[in-house]
Scaffold this motif. Structure first.
Motif, PDB file in Angstrom:
ATOM      1  N   LEU A 101      45.603  46.755  50.127  1.00  0.00           N
ATOM      2  CA  LEU A 101      46.604  47.046  48.889  1.00  0.00           C
ATOM      3  C   LEU A 101      47.745  45.869  49.216  1.00  0.00           C
ATOM      4  CD1 LEU A 101      47.541  48.383  46.325  1.00  0.00           C
ATOM      5  CD2 LEU A 101      48.913  50.103  48.077  1.00  0.00           C
ATOM      6  N   TRP A 102      48.453  45.944  50.316  1.00  0.00           N
ATOM      7  CA  TRP A 102      49.407  44.852  50.441  1.00  0.00           C
ATOM      8  C   TRP A 102      49.169  43.505  50.190  1.00  0.00           C
ATOM      9  CZ3 TRP A 102      53.946  46.956  49.954  1.00  0.00           C
ATOM     10  CH2 TRP A 102      54.244  48.463  50.442  1.00  0.00           C
ATOM     11  N   LEU A 103      47.801  43.292  50.834  1.00  0.00           N
ATOM     12  CA  LEU A 103      47.235  41.733  50.748  1.00  0.00           C
ATOM     13  C   LEU A 103      46.978  41.378  49.062  1.00  0.00           C
ATOM     14  CD1 LEU A 103      44.761  41.483  53.643  1.00  0.00           C
ATOM     15  CD2 LEU A 103      47.093  40.542  53.291  1.00  0.00           C
ATOM     16  N   LEU A 106      50.585  40.926  47.702  1.00  0.00           N
ATOM     17  CA  LEU A 106      51.074  39.557  47.977  1.00  0.00           C
ATOM     18  C   LEU A 106      50.293  38.319  47.154  1.00  0.00           C
ATOM     19  CD1 LEU A 106      52.650  37.718  49.903  1.00  0.00           C
ATOM     20  CD2 LEU A 106      50.475  37.876  51.568  1.00  0.00           C
ATOM     21  N   VAL A 107      49.011  38.565  47.037  1.00  0.00           N
ATOM     22  CA  VAL A 107      48.265  37.472  46.400  1.00  0.00           C
ATOM     23  C   VAL A 107      48.625  37.338  45.017  1.00  0.00           C
ATOM     24  CG1 VAL A 107      46.086  36.685  45.440  1.00  0.00           C
ATOM     25  CG2 VAL A 107      46.389  37.339  47.792  1.00  0.00           C
ATOM     26  N   SER A 108      48.767  38.565  44.177  1.00  0.00           N
ATOM     27  CA  SER A 108      49.137  38.772  42.711  1.00  0.00           C
ATOM     28  C   SER A 108      50.424  38.369  42.407  1.00  0.00           C
ATOM     29  CB  SER A 108      48.556  40.023  42.137  1.00  0.00           C
ATOM     30  OG  SER A 108      47.359  40.247  42.562  1.00  0.00           O
ATOM     31  N   PHE A 109      51.434  38.780  43.245  1.00  0.00           N
ATOM     32  CA  PHE A 109      52.906  38.369  43.317  1.00  0.00           C
ATOM     33  C   PHE A 109      53.113  37.153  43.453  1.00  0.00           C
ATOM     34  CE2 PHE A 109      57.040  38.112  44.625  1.00  0.00           C
ATOM     35  CZ  PHE A 109      57.854  38.969  43.587  1.00  0.00           C
ATOM     36  N   VAL A 110      52.545  36.343  44.310  1.00  0.00           N
ATOM     37  CA  VAL A 110      52.807  34.884  44.369  1.00  0.00           C
ATOM     38  C   VAL A 110      52.213  34.087  43.351  1.00  0.00           C
ATOM     39  CG1 VAL A 110      52.342  32.930  45.891  1.00  0.00           C
ATOM     40  CG2 VAL A 110      53.096  35.063  47.015  1.00  0.00           C
ATOM     41  N   ILE A 263      48.710  43.305  39.375  1.00  0.00           N
ATOM     42  CA  ILE A 263      49.107  43.111  40.673  1.00  0.00           C
ATOM     43  C   ILE A 263      48.082  43.818  41.740  1.00  0.00           C
ATOM     44  CG2 ILE A 263      51.048  43.358  42.228  1.00  0.00           C
ATOM     45  CD1 ILE A 263      52.913  42.891  40.127  1.00  0.00           C
ATOM     46  N   ILE A 264      47.911  44.935  41.287  1.00  0.00           N
ATOM     47  CA  ILE A 264      46.958  46.062  42.395  1.00  0.00           C
ATOM     48  C   ILE A 264      45.617  45.216  42.135  1.00  0.00           C
ATOM     49  CG2 ILE A 264      46.552  48.122  43.068  1.00  0.00           C
ATOM     50  CD1 ILE A 264      49.511  47.272  43.444  1.00  0.00           C
ATOM     51  N   SER A 265      45.096  45.371  41.138  1.00  0.00           N
ATOM     52  CA  SER A 265      43.633  44.908  41.107  1.00  0.00           C
ATOM     53  C   SER A 265      43.152  43.938  41.639  1.00  0.00           C
ATOM     54  CB  SER A 265      43.255  45.391  39.580  1.00  0.00           C
ATOM     55  OG  SER A 265      43.624  44.549  38.681  1.00  0.00           O
ATOM     56  N   GLY A 266      44.124  42.500  40.968  1.00  0.00           N
ATOM     57  CA  GLY A 266      43.453  41.514  41.371  1.00  0.00           C
ATOM     58  C   GLY A 266      42.545  40.960  40.707  1.00  0.00           C
ATOM     59  N   ALA A 267      42.263  39.760  40.904  1.00  0.00           N
ATOM     60  CA  ALA A 267      40.854  38.956  39.945  1.00  0.00           C
ATOM     61  C   ALA A 267      39.768  39.284  40.991  1.00  0.00           C
ATOM     62  CB  ALA A 267      40.804  37.529  39.938  1.00  0.00           C
ATOM     63  N   GLU A 268      38.764  40.318  40.430  1.00  0.00           N
ATOM     64  CA  GLU A 268      37.734  40.975  41.234  1.00  0.00           C
ATOM     65  C   GLU A 268      36.742  39.789  41.409  1.00  0.00           C
ATOM     66  OE1 GLU A 268      39.088  42.190  38.496  1.00  0.00           O
ATOM     67  OE2 GLU A 268      39.879  44.061  39.236  1.00  0.00           O
ATOM     68  N   ILE A 269      36.293  39.150  40.664  1.00  0.00           N
ATOM     69  CA  ILE A 269      35.192  38.515  40.615  1.00  0.00           C
ATOM     70  C   ILE A 269      35.522  36.996  41.588  1.00  0.00           C
ATOM     71  CG2 ILE A 269      33.399  36.988  39.296  1.00  0.00           C
ATOM     72  CD1 ILE A 269      33.266  39.750  38.930  1.00  0.00           C
ATOM     73  N   GLU A 277      40.204  39.641  51.245  1.00  0.00           N
ATOM     74  CA  GLU A 277      40.256  41.117  51.662  1.00  0.00           C
ATOM     75  C   GLU A 277      41.336  41.779  50.757  1.00  0.00           C
ATOM     76  OE1 GLU A 277      40.701  38.251  53.630  1.00  0.00           O
ATOM     77  OE2 GLU A 277      38.671  38.613  54.516  1.00  0.00           O
ATOM     78  N   THR A 278      40.983  42.070  49.523  1.00  0.00           N
ATOM     79  CA  THR A 278      41.687  42.455  48.629  1.00  0.00           C
ATOM     80  C   THR A 278      40.967  43.768  47.847  1.00  0.00           C
ATOM     81  OG1 THR A 278      40.864  40.871  46.739  1.00  0.00           O
ATOM     82  CG2 THR A 278      42.916  40.301  47.862  1.00  0.00           C
ATOM     83  N   THR A 279      41.773  44.403  47.112  1.00  0.00           N
ATOM     84  CA  THR A 279      41.338  45.864  46.551  1.00  0.00           C
ATOM     85  C   THR A 279      40.202  45.515  45.529  1.00  0.00           C
ATOM     86  OG1 THR A 279      43.174  45.964  45.113  1.00  0.00           O
ATOM     87  CG2 THR A 279      43.462  47.200  47.095  1.00  0.00           C
ATOM     88  N   GLY A 280      40.156  44.401  44.884  1.00  0.00           N
ATOM     89  CA  GLY A 280      39.109  44.166  43.745  1.00  0.00           C
ATOM     90  C   GLY A 280      37.629  44.311  43.889  1.00  0.00           C
TER      91      GLY A 280
END
Length: 332
Positions: A101-103, A106-110, A263-269, A277-280
């Motif tokens: 979740l934190w990673l 971080l990726v989405s916020f940046v 911000i949480i889901s991120g780009a899954e594909i 190492e994200t939540t998608g």
């Protein structure tokens, strides 16, 4: 304003209850459950499944009960902070999400920050220098950014990084730090790898924001109040920032409802292609394996962020644009 906020906050409760029922129903639609999928996977690999253990787990987590009872049990657990147990990872859902979740945040916020920093100056320049060579060039680059899917751009960068530099650009950190607790060396490795997914994921978003900002700002610059401000001798920069730019940011504010869950889901594909190492990827895997508590809790969290984001965007729009009112009634 206060009455509107209280009413919208109260309306969130039935909205989230309806969403929870829909999420649970959709996850329940495929035949079988996680345990049946697990047994089938073991048999496909030629291994024997301990059916006694499987039945004990089914009974322990209520899968021997009707779906409505399991739904209310799941809903009641979320209200008390218990998001259930992930059968795939053999851990509580809160522990599974953990570092991912934190990673992801971080990726989405940046990515969002970089998108804004790049898109705003370019969008303003394109609108104020319409049909110039700079406008044509930036428009061409923006259209390319919109046309190329993120996952294809990721594949292209991975290929050329391997051909030209002989290195792999996958993951958010070096292999030696996977599964380790956070340290200064691990944080440094994450920052070294961060620019690659930020560049890939932010390409389409930056291009799209440039096009929308340019279109909205061009529309505002043609209006009578801008002509009047210029005729009165208002400095060009102040005449641009004080009214036209402010009015053209409505789309930006209204996007808050989609930015928060993104911000949480991120780009899954893209995350799957780059092995991030994200939540998608975790959410997609949970849906595929029918890991009900992990997938359902994650989707409910995204729904909650969406509802909050829409409320925040509505209030911010009313503050930013005096033409928008939160109460009914005719105007004179």
């Amino acid at each position: 304003m206060l009455r509107y906020i209280v009413w919208r906050t109260a309306a969130m409760i039935p909205t989230l209850l309806l969403i929870s029922a829909l999420v649970f129903s959709i996850i329940e639609l495929p035949p079988g459950d996680y345990f049946e999928s697990y047994v089938a996977e073991l048999r496909a690999m030629g291994e024997a499944a301990d059916m006694a253990e499987i039945e004990a787990l089914r009974e322990r987590y209520g899968f021997d009960q009707p779906a409505p009872i399991r739904y209310f049990h799941w809903l009641g657990g979320m209200l008390t902070g218990d998001f259930g147990y992930s059968f795939e990872y053999r851990l509580p859902v809160s522990d599974v999400v953990g570092d991912r979740l934190w990673l992801t945040m971080l990726v989405s916020f940046v990515t969002i920050m970089v998108t804004w920093v790049i898109a705003f100056p370019i969008g303003i320049y394109s609108a104020t220098h319409q049909y110039s060579w700079g406008d044509y060039g930036l428009t061409f680059v923006g259209l390319i950014g919109i046309a190329i899917p993120n996952f294809m751009l990721a594949l292209i960068l991975m290929y050329f990084a391997n051909i030209w530099f002989g290195t792999s650009i996958g993951h958010l950190m070096d292999q030696e730090y996977l599964g380790q607790s956070m340290s200064w060396a691990k944080a440094k490795s994450i920052l070294e790898h961060l620019w690659i997914p930020v560049l890939i994921i932010g390409t389409a978003g930056t291009a799209g924001m440039i096009r929308r900002l340019r279109a909205n700002l061009l529309d505002e610059l043609q209006k009578q109040y801008v002509v009047t401000a210029r005729a009165k001798g208002l400095p060009p920069f102040r005449a641009l920032v004080k009214y036209p730019l402010r009015m053209s940011l409505n789309f930006f504010i209204s996007d808050i409802g989609s930015i928060l869950p993104a911000i949480i889901s991120g780009a899954e594909i893209t995350a799957i292609v780059l092995s991030l190492e994200t939540t998608g990827p975790m959410l997609i895997k949970a849906l595929q394996s029918q890991d009900m508590y992990l997938a359902g809790s994650f989707l409910m969290f995204l729904a909650f962020l969406t509802v909050i984001g829409v409320l925040v965007s509505d209030i911010a729009l009313a503050i930013l644009d005096p033409r928008i009112r939160l109460q009914g009634g005719s105007t004179k």
